[in-house]
Structure formats: C-alpha cells, structure tokens
Design an enzyme around this catalytic site. Structure first.
Site, PDB file in Angstrom:
ATOM      1  CE  LYS A 174      -1.484   2.843   2.929  1.00 33.70           C
ATOM      2  NZ  LYS A 174      -1.370   3.911   2.234  1.00 33.70           N
ATOM      3  CD  GLU A 249      14.224   2.148   8.321  1.00 33.61           C
ATOM      4  OE1 GLU A 249      14.730   2.929   8.943  1.00 33.61           O
ATOM      5  OE2 GLU A 249      15.103   1.349   7.843  1.00 33.61           O
ATOM      6  CB  CYS A 282      13.571  10.143   7.583  1.00 38.03           C
ATOM      7  SG  CYS A 282      14.241   8.756   6.215  1.00 38.03           S
ATOM      8  CD  GLU A 382      10.972  13.886  10.438  1.00 39.11           C
ATOM      9  OE1 GLU A 382       9.609  13.213  10.743  1.00 39.11           O
ATOM     10  OE2 GLU A 382      11.714  13.050   9.701  1.00 39.11           O
TER      11      GLU A 382
HETATM   12  P1  NAD Z   1       2.765   8.935   7.245  1.00 39.83           P
HETATM   13  O1  NAD Z   1       3.076   8.151   8.457  1.00 39.83           O
HETATM   14  O2  NAD Z   1       1.541   9.916   7.284  1.00 39.83           O
HETATM   15  O3  NAD Z   1       2.259   7.785   6.120  1.00 39.83           O
HETATM   16  C1  NAD Z   1       3.015   6.815   5.644  1.00 39.83           C
HETATM   17  C2  NAD Z   1       2.053   5.730   5.262  1.00 39.83           C
HETATM   18  O4  NAD Z   1       1.525   5.264   6.219  1.00 39.83           O
HETATM   19  C3  NAD Z   1       1.418   6.057   4.023  1.00 39.83           C
HETATM   20  O5  NAD Z   1       1.275   5.148   3.297  1.00 39.83           O
HETATM   21  C4  NAD Z   1      -0.035   6.218   5.178  1.00 39.83           C
HETATM   22  O6  NAD Z   1      -1.309   6.174   4.192  1.00 39.83           O
HETATM   23  C5  NAD Z   1       0.256   5.249   5.973  1.00 39.83           C
HETATM   24  N1  NAD Z   1      -0.662   5.425   7.188  1.00 39.83           N
HETATM   25  C6  NAD Z   1      -0.803   6.500   7.840  1.00 39.83           C
HETATM   26  N2  NAD Z   1      -1.370   6.452   9.029  1.00 39.83           N
HETATM   27  C7  NAD Z   1      -1.565   4.808   9.312  1.00 39.83           C
HETATM   28  C8  NAD Z   1      -1.931   4.119  10.135  1.00 39.83           C
HETATM   29  N3  NAD Z   1      -2.853   4.649  11.115  1.00 39.83           N
HETATM   30  N4  NAD Z   1      -1.990   2.909   9.843  1.00 39.83           N
HETATM   31  C9  NAD Z   1      -1.423   2.431   8.940  1.00 39.83           C
HETATM   32  N5  NAD Z   1      -1.002   2.963   7.744  1.00 39.83           N
HETATM   33  C10 NAD Z   1      -0.943   4.455   8.079  1.00 39.83           C
HETATM   34  O7  NAD Z   1       3.830   9.603   6.845  1.00 39.83           O
HETATM   35  P2  NAD Z   1       4.268  10.417   5.622  1.00 39.83           P
HETATM   36  O8  NAD Z   1       3.566  11.907   5.724  1.00 39.83           O
HETATM   37  O9  NAD Z   1       3.786   9.706   4.400  1.00 39.83           O
HETATM   38  O10 NAD Z   1       5.961  10.593   5.433  1.00 39.83           O
HETATM   39  C11 NAD Z   1       6.678  11.336   6.176  1.00 39.83           C
HETATM   40  C12 NAD Z   1       7.248  10.632   7.212  1.00 39.83           C
HETATM   41  O11 NAD Z   1       7.908   9.680   6.974  1.00 39.83           O
HETATM   42  C13 NAD Z   1       8.339  11.466   7.988  1.00 39.83           C
HETATM   43  O12 NAD Z   1       8.167  11.646   9.492  1.00 39.83           O
HETATM   44  C14 NAD Z   1       9.555  10.878   7.737  1.00 39.83           C
HETATM   45  O13 NAD Z   1      10.593  11.231   8.439  1.00 39.83           O
HETATM   46  C15 NAD Z   1       9.363   9.399   7.627  1.00 39.83           C
HETATM   47  N6  NAD Z   1      10.140   8.955   6.805  1.00 39.83           N
HETATM   48  C16 NAD Z   1      11.244   7.835   7.392  1.00 39.83           C
HETATM   49  C17 NAD Z   1      11.909   7.005   6.463  1.00 39.83           C
HETATM   50  C18 NAD Z   1      12.869   6.345   7.342  1.00 39.83           C
HETATM   51  O14 NAD Z   1      13.544   5.431   6.775  1.00 39.83           O
HETATM   52  N7  NAD Z   1      13.248   6.257   8.481  1.00 39.83           N
HETATM   53  C19 NAD Z   1      11.933   7.365   5.441  1.00 39.83           C
HETATM   54  C20 NAD Z   1      11.083   8.210   4.618  1.00 39.83           C
HETATM   55  C21 NAD Z   1      10.063   8.800   5.540  1.00 39.83           C
END
Ligand code: NAD
Length: 478
Positions: A174, A249, A282, A382
């Site tokens: 997803k 992650e 990130c 962040e």
């Molecule tokens: P997000 O957590 O809102 O969404 C990420 C994914 O999770 C999306 O596909 C979203 O639909 C899904 N999601 C959201 N809430 C969920 C839930 N309750 N249950 C299941 N799935 C859910 O994050 P974002 O805004 O898309 O991405 C940015 C964030 O990701 C930042 O905090 C960034 O630091 C982090 N990030 C981390 C890494 C890493 O490798 N550590 C890499 C890239 C991004």
C-alpha cells in the site's frame, strides 16, 4: 487527468470493490493530476487471499530463480526509468533531473545491492563447531504487508519489495495515497518481468483504511512500514492483536557536528544536504552544531549557500529544489518557521511565505536559523522542509550531548580532519547510522535507526534477514 482507479491483484489489474475516488495533486501546480481509488476491506481481503494462495509456490521456488526474476525486474526498471522519473516528479514534486538521478536511481541501486547480497546469502548453515547436526536456516516470514510514504517513493518500495521477493515472501503493497503513481508503474514492471501472479499485489488506500486493514489482518505475518512515528505507533498497536512482526523506519532529527578543523567544504555540504529533496528526507542533517571558533564563518557560508539554492517547478530541468508535497506540509513548515522566529532564533535567510515569483505550488523558502538552543521547537521537531537550524558549541562532550538529546536516532554526521575524534564521535552517536566528512554508507549497508526512528534495518543482507524467520534445526543429516 490520469484515471488510475484500479488495483494490481493476482497478476491482473482489477476494478476496486467500491467507488472511493481520491485526487492525486501535483505539488508544483496544486492541480489534480490523477484520480485513484481508495480500497476498502473487500479489496484488502482479495489481495491478501491472492498473496496467501501464491505463497506455497513462491517459497518453494529456489532462491536462484527468485533472484533471476528480480534481475529481470531490474532490467525492466532500467529500461523504463524515464517513465518512473516522470511519475515521481508529477506525484511528489521532485525536479525531473533529481527525480531521474536520485529518486528513480535509488530503486536501481537498492535492487542491485540486494541481488549482490542475495548471491552470497547462506540460506542454511551449521550453527558452529562442536554441535553436529545443528543448523540454522532462513525461511520466508510468509505474507507481508508493505506500507510506504511519499518522500522517496521508489527508494522505500524497492527497499521492501526486493528483499521480500528474494526471501520468498508474498506481499501486498500500500503506497502513500499522496504519491501512488510510481508504485502503480512499478506494478507494471513486476508484471512485465514475469513475477508469478499473486506474489506481488498493490492496493491503494489511506492509513485509516487499507493501512489499518493490513496492520490488523489475521493472514498477514509481518508489516514493514516507513513513515511517521505517529503512524508507526498506530500500526504497532493494531498489529499487536495478531502478534505480527513489525519493522519500522520512522522520522529523524539528524545532528551534523562541524568541528573547527573540518574541511573547507563541510558547511556548504551540510546546507546542500539539508535542502536536498526540499528537506523531505528522514535522514536530513537538520541540526548543525558548529564549534565556536568556526561559527561566524559557518554562518556566512550557510547563508550564501542557502541563498544560492533556486526553487522552481518539478517539471523544469535543472538542479533546483521543488515544492513540498502538499498544503498541510506547507502549513506545518510555515508554523515551525514562525515558531523559530517567535522563540528567538536568528533568521539568517529565508522565512515565511513563498519564494519571490512563485504564487502557486507548495514552494517554501530555503531557510536557515542561527543561534538556536536545544530546547527550541525547530531543534526538536522534525520539520520535513528546507529549514536548517544552527547553533554553536564549545566542547566535544557538549556537542555529543546535544546531538543525542532527541527522541529520534536515525543518522548523525560529523565533520573533522582528526581521525581519532571522528571515530570517537561516530561510535558515541545514539543512532542507527553515523557518517563522517560527506562520505556515504557503503553499497548494501543497512538503513535504519533506534528509538523513535524505529529499529528496522533495510538493505543488503540485513534487509533480507528482516523478511526471514531463522529456524533452529537439530538432527540435520549430512
Ligand atoms: P505517514 O506516516 O503519514 O504515512 C506513511 C504511510 O503510512 C502512508 O502510506 C500512509 O497512508 C500510511 N499510514 C498513515 N497512518 C497509518 C495508520 N494509522 N495505519 C497504517 N498506515 C498508515 O508519513 P508520510 O507523511 O507519508 O511520510 C513522512 C514521514 O515518513 C516523516 O516523518 C519521515 O521522517 C518518515 N520517513 C522515514 C523514513 C525512514 O526510513 N526512517 C524514510 C522516509 C520517510
């Protein structure tokens, strides 16, 4: 506008169970560029059932054959990489040259590194000397759910799909509903490469819907997630009921310690790294700590460097930075810049509002704050935008204390020409990754953090192990 209202399930493009349209917005124009469907429980169940049915055949396929199919996938990906760059640029605003070289390029890089690691991977080996018949084998975890964010879409998708394929898992992906187009193209590549039906399935959806359904699904053994710490916690709670393995992650708040004996390019390099991908990484070095004798000069360099960074549409060629992903991220970044000003940081350059001449699109001014203190909001949260916070320090001990004073622990950086000091600091960072003097991690090194950054290890041998259960065997007959 592209009509992408379909899911890839059991080797075919299928119509979603219910009509739940979702517009994908081009961040460079704020216009809808595609419409997708958000899946519901029936779509999730269908995809999981397809993955479950494909599991016995795929786990029984010899690793060498699975690896050969991944090599075919790499060949398709490489041949169609321009399409991938276009999709990424459209959905999340990365400038097209950067999208091709770094964003789409990250996919090739990870897949190739996994294949190299897989060729040396010992799927079964003796426990050790003096324990005859005792073996350790690596078995696929089973059906896995993969949930990815929008900021480095193919980087994250390939870091999950490739090792899952190699390990013998079947899967439901997803992708982020903000940036689903690249993953839908990737599903086309999977199809073209001849990966057997049901091994890889894609359902679009949001976190509350398909994300939660996957996390709680009784027929899924593991969730591999990249995204926010907030969602990581929600997924862990939902997954606890079915005792899934959860690999996370999450976010980061990287420190970059610049000692006075750093090379001449260290500060410029740190600013450019921070602003890359419009600050939406990130592992961005978002807190620059500069040893006091080098502080004033560092501020001059940081200001000049940030002012030299051009901001423009993702559709334009060139080495500029693009917009941030959406209105809510734009608003969040503006709020954090406002907090920096209100809490007394010195605004060196950038600030509130859009860059001059850009009235439409989620464009943010490359911003540098100086004279920050560790308790300021901009030093703790962040930001996920092109905003750098700088402060001075006096001793190595103080710099390390500040660097480690964060709930996160993804990547920290150090700049110095004193080898002993560099090595000391690299070991003392509380983080999953630590990097010195503008070097990068080696090919196939694991990516991952500690604490609130999550504890997954993605990449190379470690990334394959994440999708395996180790089995302890006694009585093995040679
Ligand atoms: P997000 O957590 O809102 O969404 C990420 C994914 O999770 C999306 O596909 C979203 O639909 C899904 N999601 C959201 N809430 C969920 C839930 N309750 N249950 C299941 N799935 C859910 O994050 P974002 O805004 O898309 O991405 C940015 C964030 O990701 C930042 O905090 C960034 O630091 C982090 N990030 C981390 C890494 C890493 O490798 N550590 C890499 C890239 C991004």
């Amino acid at each position: 506008m592209l009509d992408k209202r379909k899911f890839y399930i059991d080797g075919a493009w299928v119509t979603p169970a219910a009509a739940r349209d979702h517009a994908v917005i081009d961040p460079s124009t704020e216009e809808a560029c595609a419409v997708i469907s958000l899946g519901d429980q029936a779509d999730t169940d269908r995809a999981v059932a397809a993955a479950r049915a494909a599991l016995p055949g795929w786990r029984a396929t010899p690793p060498a054959e699975r690896i050969a199919l991944v090599e075919r996938l790499i060949a398709v990906y490489t041949r169609r990489i321009d399409e991938m760059a276009e999709a990424i640029s459209l959905e999340m605003g990365a400038p097209i040259d950067f999208a091709l070289r770094e964003q789409a390029g990250a996919g090739t890089w990870h897949m190739t590194n996994f294949v190299n690691a897989a060729k040396d991977f010992l799927w079964i080996h003796p426990l050790g000397d003096g324990t005859p018949g005792a073996m350790i084998s690596y078995e696929p975890v089973g059906v896995v759910g993969l949930i990815t964010p929008w900021n480095w879409p193919m980087n994250q998708v390939t870091l999950k799909v490739t090792p899952a394929l190699i390990a013998g898992c079947t899967m439901v992906l997803k992708p982020s509903e903000e940036a689903p187009l690249s993953s839908m193209l990737f599903a086309e590549f999977i199809d073209e490469a001849g990966i057997p039906a049901g091994v890889f399935n894609l359902v679009n959806g949001d976190g509350m819907g398909v994300g939660t359904q996957l996390s709680g699904h009784p027929d899924i053994e593991m969730i591999s997630f990249t995204g926010s710490t907030r969602a990581g916690k929600a997924i862990s709670k939902t997954a606890a009921e079915t005792l899934k393995r959860v690999c996370l992650e999450l976010g980061g708040k990287g420190a970059n310690i610049v000692f006075a004996d750093a090379d001449d390019d260290a500060v410029r390099r740190g600013v450019v790294h921070m602003m890359e991908n419009t600050g939406q990484s990130c592992n961005a070095p978002s807190r620059m700590l500069v040893e006091r004798p080098a502080y004033d000069r560092a501020l001059e360099i940081a200001k000049a460097t940030a002012e030299g960074i051009r901001v423009a549409s993702g559709h334009e060629a060139g080495d500029h930075i693009g917009p941030v992903i959406n209105q809510s991220q734009f608003d969040k970044i503006q709020g954090l810049i406002a907090a920096g000003i209100k809490e007394g940081a010195t605004l060196l350059t950038g600030g509130l509002g859009r860059p001059e001449g850009l009235n439409k699109g989620y464009f943010v001014r490359p911003t540098v704050f100086a004279d920050c203190t560790p308790d300021m909001t901009i030093m703790r949260e962040e930001i996920f935008g092109p905003v750098l916070s700088i402060m001075p320090f006096d001793t190595e001990e103080e710099a390390l204390r500040i660097a480690n004073d964060t709930p996160y622990g993804l990547t920290n950086y150090v700049q110095s020409q004193d080898g002993a000091k560099v090595n000391r600091v690299l070991r003392a960072f509380h983080s999953g990754m630590a990097v010195a003097n503008g070097q990068s991690r080696g090919a196939g090194a694991p990516f991952g953090g500690v604490s609130a950054s999550g504890r997954a290890r993605e990449g190379g041998r470690w990334g394959i192990e994440e999708f395996c259960d180790s089995k302890s065997i006694g009585g093995w007959v040679d």
